[in-house]
Design an enzyme around this catalytic site. Structure first.
Site, short mmCIF file in Angstrom:
data_model
loop_
_atom_site.label_atom_id
_atom_site.label_comp_id
_atom_site.label_asym_id
_atom_site.label_seq_id
_atom_site.Cartn_x
_atom_site.Cartn_y
_atom_site.Cartn_z
N ASP A 1 -8.25 -7.67 0.65
CA ASP A 1 -7.31 -7.88 1.76
C ASP A 1 -8.01 -7.46 3.03
O ASP A 1 -8.89 -6.59 3.00
CB ASP A 1 -6.04 -7.03 1.61
CG ASP A 1 -6.28 -5.60 2.07
OD1 ASP A 1 -6.96 -4.84 1.34
OD2 ASP A 1 -5.83 -5.24 3.18
N CYS B 1 -12.80 -28.78 6.67
CA CYS B 1 -11.56 -28.04 6.40
C CYS B 1 -10.38 -29.00 6.43
O CYS B 1 -10.30 -29.88 7.28
CB CYS B 1 -11.40 -26.95 7.47
SG CYS B 1 -9.88 -26.00 7.30
N ASP C 1 0.86 -1.18 0.00
CA ASP C 1 0.00 0.00 0.00
C ASP C 1 0.90 1.24 0.00
O ASP C 1 2.12 1.14 -0.03
CB ASP C 1 -0.93 -0.03 1.21
CG ASP C 1 -0.17 0.01 2.52
OD1 ASP C 1 1.07 0.14 2.49
OD2 ASP C 1 -0.80 -0.11 3.58
N CYS D 1 -7.11 -27.92 6.69
CA CYS D 1 -5.90 -27.22 7.14
C CYS D 1 -5.18 -28.06 8.20
O CYS D 1 -5.74 -29.01 8.75
CB CYS D 1 -6.24 -25.83 7.69
SG CYS D 1 -6.87 -25.81 9.37
N HIS E 1 -5.80 -21.77 10.49
CA HIS E 1 -7.16 -22.13 10.09
C HIS E 1 -7.87 -20.97 9.38
O HIS E 1 -8.47 -21.17 8.32
CB HIS E 1 -8.00 -22.58 11.29
CG HIS E 1 -9.43 -22.76 10.91
ND1 HIS E 1 -9.87 -23.86 10.22
CD2 HIS E 1 -10.49 -21.92 11.02
CE1 HIS E 1 -11.15 -23.72 9.95
NE2 HIS E 1 -11.56 -22.55 10.42
N CYS F 1 -7.15 -28.34 11.52
CA CYS F 1 -8.34 -29.20 11.50
C CYS F 1 -7.99 -30.66 11.25
O CYS F 1 -8.70 -31.55 11.71
CB CYS F 1 -9.34 -28.69 10.47
SG CYS F 1 -10.11 -27.14 10.97
#
Lengths: 401, 401
Positions: free
Chosen positions: B273, B311, B94, B313, B342, B316
């Site tokens: 974002d 999920c 940015d 991930c 997660h 999980c």
């Protein structure tokens, strides 16, 4: 549990360094071994998979902390500590005694046990030797520890002797309770007693001999890393290893620096734990094959080399000193992750490499060379060789002492 | 940079959801995409390899923060931000404008630029539009942003109009400076301007049209997530997407919740974002396919299911709600790691899945189904649908707004 003494180093007359195999129902541990400290069911700033990647074979849990949070009942409900935290390799839990003495408020010691107030909420609790066995049955650790009293340093011969008497009685009571109870989760557990006696040779020997008579599967040497000079630690390790049975593993609690570990391996110690690699990582102190560095020093701000070019940890393979310095200086969590990964990797490399050298009968040379680098590095940093070890842990990541 | 509009969703009359490809010298980004916020050169509590594992294709850096620490010179010496942080995929930075307005002390705005004091040490700095281009040239981000002024909410039409005038002038000056300068590290960079205008349709349209005339390779929609109602965000996204060119990517800055992202994808936004997944993770708020949960709630203390069984991930796949609750409640770093992994995984799943559904012309149904689950979940938690978004970030993890 089964321990096999595989080889004793022949590299010098004085070396008693041992390579062994410690078999548990959760896997085999190659000794000598460093055991990362997983105080509350996790090694601070390090995921389990990262411990595996670093070569961790066994981690510690702290009974005192886990008893208070999340509590033994929840862990039992989960099916034990391994299941609760999702760690399928061996675990050792301490008895909680050391934390009661170092962290809790208003502790009151009697022959019966120790009464204390939680450092979290002031709630009152009582640990008898039998209770810590029961708790560790519920935790389901592969190696449990007896309740002991760790005398302060310095203390009088009389204090140390009286304290050791209590530790012996408690060891006996723990053993009886351990034999009266059974593992809860289908895997076997063992119980280690703790040799005490402060720096006094006669008490140390008496303590060890008495415990050997009681016949355990392994023995811990406690009461060190409480402020005594390094030489005392090495003497204690030597004295105790000389009387502990060759056929059983020896665990030196709460030790220590890379130098300490190498010196005590040489004296016959098989197992180590210490918060130093993890706690120091979060303060920006890193251990390397060429000595200790303070990564937050300004000199590293534009140093684009890896922390240690001999290291193959995730941090050293991918990041520069400048980046790690940046993240560590500003206390970014990822900074703690990267420094912890490196330090744990280094400590596990150290004991793994020690084992290799023992098997090769080259341990003494390996030790001498690495310590020379550490000494040189300390000198160039303008520090003396001896540094005082803090007596009381500053936060709640506490080793199994 | 090259953008290809691959497909526009046909699942309903109102859907303008797009699937695209954004090609940079550091790799191709499949849109719609969520971009994790890497404020200081790292995504808080998440290692780069974990971002890759979660499917991250591009991350953000904050010019204001990186300019102050470690400083632009060190990053230039390292060979740019990619090299400094060891990230080989695309990056967006940015302009630093938003942080100057939200974090720094004693900021003084003039047509020339903005004078401010560092929130770290009070040191004085001046950002002209040309400076932020020069800094981003040194950072070497694939996508740079112009300096803009983000008006507060609510503000008057007059204020918004005057503020947008300044933003337009600064966009022009940034473009001139960007064209006068060259990339420093052998890879190409592009510059996105920022549409402003608060909630006022006429200013929003004027702002967008004016920037389109200046001809950039992509456009950002700024000035949202500053406290306005959700419906305003969706209206702004709709209004601006309707006038921004079909052939260019659109980036909605600082948005938002899973609901916001789905609604704005439907209105034609390609890039997002937000600090929400990372910051909320550290507070124990987790996003799942069945809604938002507060993992620290006592009800999870003996809940041995994974956070989200849909999920895949690391968290999980390996850990229970009870364990994550334990670590998160006691603020263990590993707790922050597991919750962040997660949430980021979920956000990246969300935009990846959205893309799949767009390509399949089933986006509207997908959105409706997922939002229904979220609404149901919120109701069962006794919360209204609308929650006010915090205006000022509480710590230094700040999105690219």
């Amino acid at each position: 549990m089964k321990f096999t003494l595989v080889h004793t180093d022949q590299s010098s007359d004085k070396s008693k360094a041992r390579a062994g195999l410690l078999e548990t129902d959760h896997g085999v541990i190659e000794t000598p071994i460093f055991m990362p400290v997983g105080t509350l069911g996790d090694v601070k700033a390090m995921e389990h998979r990262e411990l595996i990647e670093a070569g961790a074979q066994i981690i510690l849990g702290n009974t005192y902390h886990l008893y208070l949070r999340p509590g033994t009942d929840i862990i039992k409900k989960a099916g034990g500590l391994h299941k609760f935290i999702g760690w399928n390799k061996p675990m050792l839990t301490d008895s909680g005694g050391y934390q009661v003495f170092s962290l809790s408020q208003l502790r009151k010691l009697s022959q019966e046990g120790v009464k204390f107030q939680s450092h979290i909420d002031g709630s009152k609790h009582f640990f008898r030797p039998e209770d810590v066995v029961d708790i560790q049955r519920k935790l389901g650790s592969d190696i449990c520890m007896v309740l002991d009293e760790c005398p302060p340093y310095p203390c009088s011969h009389e204090y140390a002797s009286r304290s050791n008497r209590l530790t012996m009685e408690w060891a006996e009571r723990c053993k009886i309770q351990f034999e009266k109870t059974k593992p809860l989760y289908g895997h076997s557990q063992t119980l280690f007693p703790i040799v005490q006696g402060s720096v006094f040779e006669d008490i140390r020997l008496q303590s060890a001999e008495e415990l050997v008579k009681m016949d355990f599967e392994g023995y811990a040497i406690g009461g060190v890393s409480v402020g005594e000079p390094k030489e005392d630690v090495y003497n204690i390790a030597r004295m105790n290893c000389n009387v502990l049975p060759q056929s059983k593993p020896r665990y030196l609690m709460g030790v220590g620096t890379p130098e300490d570990i190498l010196e005590c391996i040489e004296r016959g110690v098989d197992m180590f734990d210490c918060v130093m690699p993890t706690r120091n990582a979060r303060n920006g102190t890193l251990f390397t094959t060429y000595g200790k560095i303070t990564i937050r020093n300004a000199s590293y701000s534009d140093d684009f080399q890896p922390i240690d070019e001999n290291c193959d940890c995730y941090t050293c393979r991918n990041f520069t000193r400048a980046y790690v310095r940046h993240l560590s200086s500003i206390q970014e969590i990822v900074g703690h992750q990267l420094t912890t990964i490196h330090n744990i990797h280094f400590y596990l490399w150290l004991t793994r490499e020690a084992r290799k050298q023992i098997l090769n009968n080259t341990y003494s040379e390996f030790k001498t060379n690495l310590l020379a680098k550490y000494e040189e590095n300390e000198k160039s940093r303008g520090l003396g060789k001896q540094k005082k070890v803090k007596r009381i842990p500053k936060d709640y990541e506490t080793s199994g002492k």
